[in-house]
Design an enzyme around this catalytic site. Structure first.
Site, PDB file in Angstrom:
ATOM      1  N   ALA A  64       0.849  -1.199   0.000  1.00 11.51           N
ATOM      2  CA  ALA A  64       0.000   0.000   0.000  1.00 11.51           C
ATOM      3  C   ALA A  64       0.880   1.243   0.000  1.00 11.51           C
ATOM      4  O   ALA A  64       1.983   1.238   0.552  1.00 11.51           O
ATOM      5  CB  ALA A  64      -0.895  -0.009   1.232  1.00 11.51           C
ATOM      6  N   GLY A 107       0.812  -5.210   0.894  1.00 13.43           N
ATOM      7  CA  GLY A 107      -0.216  -5.404  -0.130  1.00 13.43           C
ATOM      8  C   GLY A 107       0.343  -6.025  -1.403  1.00 13.43           C
ATOM      9  O   GLY A 107      -0.369  -6.740  -2.113  1.00 13.43           O
ATOM     10  N   GLU A 110       0.325  -9.575  -0.584  1.00  9.93           N
ATOM     11  CA  GLU A 110      -1.077 -10.021  -0.579  1.00  9.93           C
ATOM     12  C   GLU A 110      -1.547 -10.253  -2.017  1.00  9.93           C
ATOM     13  O   GLU A 110      -2.236 -11.222  -2.309  1.00  9.93           O
ATOM     14  CB  GLU A 110      -1.964  -8.974   0.107  1.00  9.93           C
ATOM     15  CG  GLU A 110      -1.705  -8.886   1.597  1.00  9.93           C
ATOM     16  CD  GLU A 110      -2.514  -7.780   2.270  1.00  9.93           C
ATOM     17  OE1 GLU A 110      -2.290  -6.602   1.944  1.00  9.93           O
ATOM     18  OE2 GLU A 110      -3.358  -8.086   3.115  1.00  9.93           O
ATOM     19  N   GLU A 130       3.909  -4.694   7.599  1.00 12.37           N
ATOM     20  CA  GLU A 130       2.877  -3.778   8.139  1.00 12.37           C
ATOM     21  C   GLU A 130       3.040  -3.536   9.632  1.00 12.37           C
ATOM     22  O   GLU A 130       2.845  -2.427  10.124  1.00 12.37           O
ATOM     23  CB  GLU A 130       1.472  -4.350   7.886  1.00 12.37           C
ATOM     24  CG  GLU A 130       0.967  -4.213   6.472  1.00 12.37           C
ATOM     25  CD  GLU A 130       1.309  -5.422   5.618  1.00 12.37           C
ATOM     26  OE1 GLU A 130       2.260  -6.161   5.952  1.00 12.37           O
ATOM     27  OE2 GLU A 130       0.621  -5.609   4.599  1.00 12.37           O
TER      28      GLU A 130
HETATM   29  C1  HXC Z   1       4.955   4.681  -0.606  1.00  9.77           C
HETATM   30  C2  HXC Z   1       7.080   3.903  -0.909  1.00  9.77           C
HETATM   31  C3  HXC Z   1       6.714   2.631  -0.430  1.00  9.77           C
HETATM   32  C4  HXC Z   1       5.353   2.446  -0.032  1.00  9.77           C
HETATM   33  C5  HXC Z   1       8.791   2.593  -0.939  1.00  9.77           C
HETATM   34  N1  HXC Z   1       8.376   3.830  -1.209  1.00  9.77           N
HETATM   35  N2  HXC Z   1       7.813   1.839  -0.457  1.00  9.77           N
HETATM   36  N3  HXC Z   1       6.202   4.925  -0.994  1.00  9.77           N
HETATM   37  N4  HXC Z   1       4.527   3.501  -0.145  1.00  9.77           N
HETATM   38  N5  HXC Z   1       4.894   1.272   0.401  1.00  9.77           N
HETATM   39  C6  HXC Z   1       9.156   4.954  -1.729  1.00  9.77           C
HETATM   40  C7  HXC Z   1      10.137   5.486  -0.714  1.00  9.77           C
HETATM   41  O1  HXC Z   1       9.498   6.367   0.177  1.00  9.77           O
HETATM   42  C8  HXC Z   1      11.149   6.183  -1.600  1.00  9.77           C
HETATM   43  O2  HXC Z   1      10.631   7.428  -1.992  1.00  9.77           O
HETATM   44  C9  HXC Z   1      11.185   5.259  -2.823  1.00  9.77           C
HETATM   45  O3  HXC Z   1       9.972   4.515  -2.813  1.00  9.77           O
HETATM   46  C10 HXC Z   1      12.337   4.293  -2.802  1.00  9.77           C
HETATM   47  O4  HXC Z   1      12.315   3.637  -1.548  1.00  9.77           O
HETATM   48  P1  HXC Z   1      13.643   3.363  -0.702  1.00  9.77           P
HETATM   49  O5  HXC Z   1      13.213   3.017   0.687  1.00  9.77           O
HETATM   50  O6  HXC Z   1      14.607   4.472  -0.877  1.00  9.77           O
HETATM   51  O7  HXC Z   1      14.207   2.108  -1.501  1.00  9.77           O
HETATM   52  P2  HXC Z   1      14.978   0.834  -0.962  1.00  9.77           P
HETATM   53  O8  HXC Z   1      16.097   1.256  -0.059  1.00  9.77           O
HETATM   54  O9  HXC Z   1      15.273   0.035  -2.163  1.00  9.77           O
HETATM   55  O10 HXC Z   1      13.922   0.069  -0.024  1.00  9.77           O
HETATM   56  C11 HXC Z   1      12.794  -0.483  -0.625  1.00  9.77           C
HETATM   57  C12 HXC Z   1      11.795  -0.991   0.461  1.00  9.77           C
HETATM   58  C13 HXC Z   1      11.453   0.179   1.422  1.00  9.77           C
HETATM   59  C14 HXC Z   1      12.419  -2.141   1.271  1.00  9.77           C
HETATM   60  C15 HXC Z   1      10.588  -1.496  -0.302  1.00  9.77           C
HETATM   61  O11 HXC Z   1      11.104   1.319   0.648  1.00  9.77           O
HETATM   62  C16 HXC Z   1      10.309  -0.130   2.339  1.00  9.77           C
HETATM   63  O12 HXC Z   1      10.501  -0.758   3.389  1.00  9.77           O
HETATM   64  N6  HXC Z   1       9.098   0.335   1.997  1.00  9.77           N
HETATM   65  C17 HXC Z   1       7.920   0.179   2.825  1.00  9.77           C
HETATM   66  C18 HXC Z   1       7.333  -1.170   2.633  1.00  9.77           C
HETATM   67  C19 HXC Z   1       6.085  -1.418   3.495  1.00  9.77           C
HETATM   68  O13 HXC Z   1       6.053  -1.079   4.688  1.00  9.77           O
HETATM   69  N7  HXC Z   1       5.014  -1.973   2.877  1.00  9.77           N
HETATM   70  C20 HXC Z   1       3.754  -2.225   3.562  1.00  9.77           C
HETATM   71  C21 HXC Z   1       2.827  -1.074   3.395  1.00  9.77           C
HETATM   72  S1  HXC Z   1       1.305  -1.323   4.256  1.00  9.77           S
HETATM   73  P3  HXC Z   1      11.527   8.774  -1.974  1.00  9.77           P
HETATM   74  O14 HXC Z   1      10.560   9.843  -2.326  1.00  9.77           O
HETATM   75  O15 HXC Z   1      12.131   8.856  -0.622  1.00  9.77           O
HETATM   76  O16 HXC Z   1      12.556   8.522  -3.059  1.00  9.77           O
HETATM   77  C22 HXC Z   1       0.437  -2.380   3.280  1.00  9.77           C
HETATM   78  C23 HXC Z   1      -0.937  -2.847   3.657  1.00  9.77           C
HETATM   79  C24 HXC Z   1      -1.599  -2.081   4.743  1.00  9.77           C
HETATM   80  O17 HXC Z   1       0.831  -2.798   2.256  1.00  9.77           O
HETATM   81  C25 HXC Z   1      -3.022  -2.586   4.853  1.00  9.77           C
HETATM   82  C26 HXC Z   1      -3.661  -2.137   6.161  1.00  9.77           C
HETATM   83  C27 HXC Z   1      -5.112  -2.539   6.272  1.00  9.77           C
END
Ligand code: HXC
Length: 254
Positions: A64, A107, A110, A130
């Site tokens: 997400a 997501g 998922e 998450e």
């Molecule tokens: C928005 C995201 C993102 C996300 C990465 N980015 N994941 N933006 N939503 N889920 C963005 C970062 O902010 C960054 O933007 C750019 O993508 C590159 O990310 P980096 O972190 O610099 O890259 P990297 O070092 O390669 O790491 C990649 C990664 C990390 C491991 C995927 O970004 C990460 O941990 N992302 C979060 C993953 C996460 O938590 N997913 C679950 C979401 S909740 P900028 O602008 O800084 O360049 C979900 C369901 C919730 O899915 C449902 C609840 C009911």
């Protein structure tokens, strides 16, 4: 700007590539809605027999879009078009394959459990982070993941947020095969082509019947399976005729 790129790389095969590389293909509302609209088109188009979802080298999808998450008010998870999009993906009646390179998180992971068959590149990483943002896999993950990998592995993945590599994902049943990353999409398209050469009616029946196992008690789905044995198609006649005549079948989807 479009968040997906759609192509027809082989006969009867539609490829949907997530195209938000700078956000690691995070599932923004727009991306989900565009994907669902494309799946609706694919479902209605008899020329399409199989759909492949993919991302890029860095990420299938990082889940997400965290930046769309509001500070308060109605959580975006509950927004109607977002929920409708997930429902469309869940109900897509044709084979849905995933070619996964890089991260498939939250997501994004998922979504892979909603796909019928997943092929992982050797650098792929699967996970449910998450919990680290005090959320949970609420787009079906808490229900689907244990069915794929078993309760203990699902608990571990979701409670720790730790990622697993492609080999582990394959051993745990999240993916069918691990391939060199440079070949992930090509190998998945090859598989899609082989499935698309089958009778689309038989393939759709298989998908519907296998998914019944998640939806109904066993005695109900077994009797439904029995009733579905009554189906008859030209493709079925063709399959039998081709076998007897020792030639490849030509399935027309009738
Ligand atoms: C928005 C995201 C993102 C996300 C990465 N980015 N994941 N933006 N939503 N889920 C963005 C970062 O902010 C960054 O933007 C750019 O993508 C590159 O990310 P980096 O972190 O610099 O890259 P990297 O070092 O390669 O790491 C990649 C990664 C990390 C491991 C995927 O970004 C990460 O941990 N992302 C979060 C993953 C996460 O938590 N997913 C679950 C979401 S909740 P900028 O602008 O800084 O360049 C979900 C369901 C919730 O899915 C449902 C609840 C009911």
């Amino acid at each position: 700007m479009a968040t997906i790129a759609v192509s027809r790389p082989a006969p009867h095969v539609c490829l949907i590539r997530f195209d938000r590389p700078r956000a690691r293909n995070a599932l923004s509302r727009e991306l989900l809605v565009e994907t669902a609209a494309e799946l609706d088109r694919a479902a209605a188009d008899p020329e399409v027999r199989c759909v492949v979802l993919t991302g890029d080298d860095a990420a299938f999808s990082a889940g997400a879009d965290i930046k769309e998450m509001p500070d308060g008010g109605i959580p975006m998870w509950g927004q109607a078009d977002r929920l409708r999009a997930w429902k469309t993906i869940e109900r897509f009646p044709k084979p849905l394959l995933a070619a996964v390179d890089g991260y498939a998180l939250g997501g994004g992971c998922e979504l892979t459990t909603l796909c019928d068959i997943v092929i992982a590149g050797d650098g792929a990483r699967f996970g449910f982070p998450e919990v680290r943002i005090a959320a949970f896999p609420g787009d079906g993950g808490t229900q689907r993941l244990p069915r794929v990998v078993g309760k203990t592995r699902a608990m571990w993945m979701m409670m720790t947020g730790e990622m697993i590599d492609a080999q582990t994902a394959c051993a745990w049943g999240l993916a069918i095969a691990v391939v060199p990353a440079a070949e992930t999409v090509a190998r998945t398209l090859d598989l899609a082509g082989r499935i698309a050469a089958m009778s689309p009616i038989a393939v759709a029946m298989i998908k519907e019947e296998v998914l019944m196992t998640y939806q109904k008690p066993l005695d109900e789905s077994l009797s439904l399976e029995r009733k579905l044995l009554l189906w008859q198609t030209e493709d079925h006649d063709e399959g039998i005729a081709a076998f007897v005549e020792k030639r490849p079948p030509v399935f027309k989807g009738r």
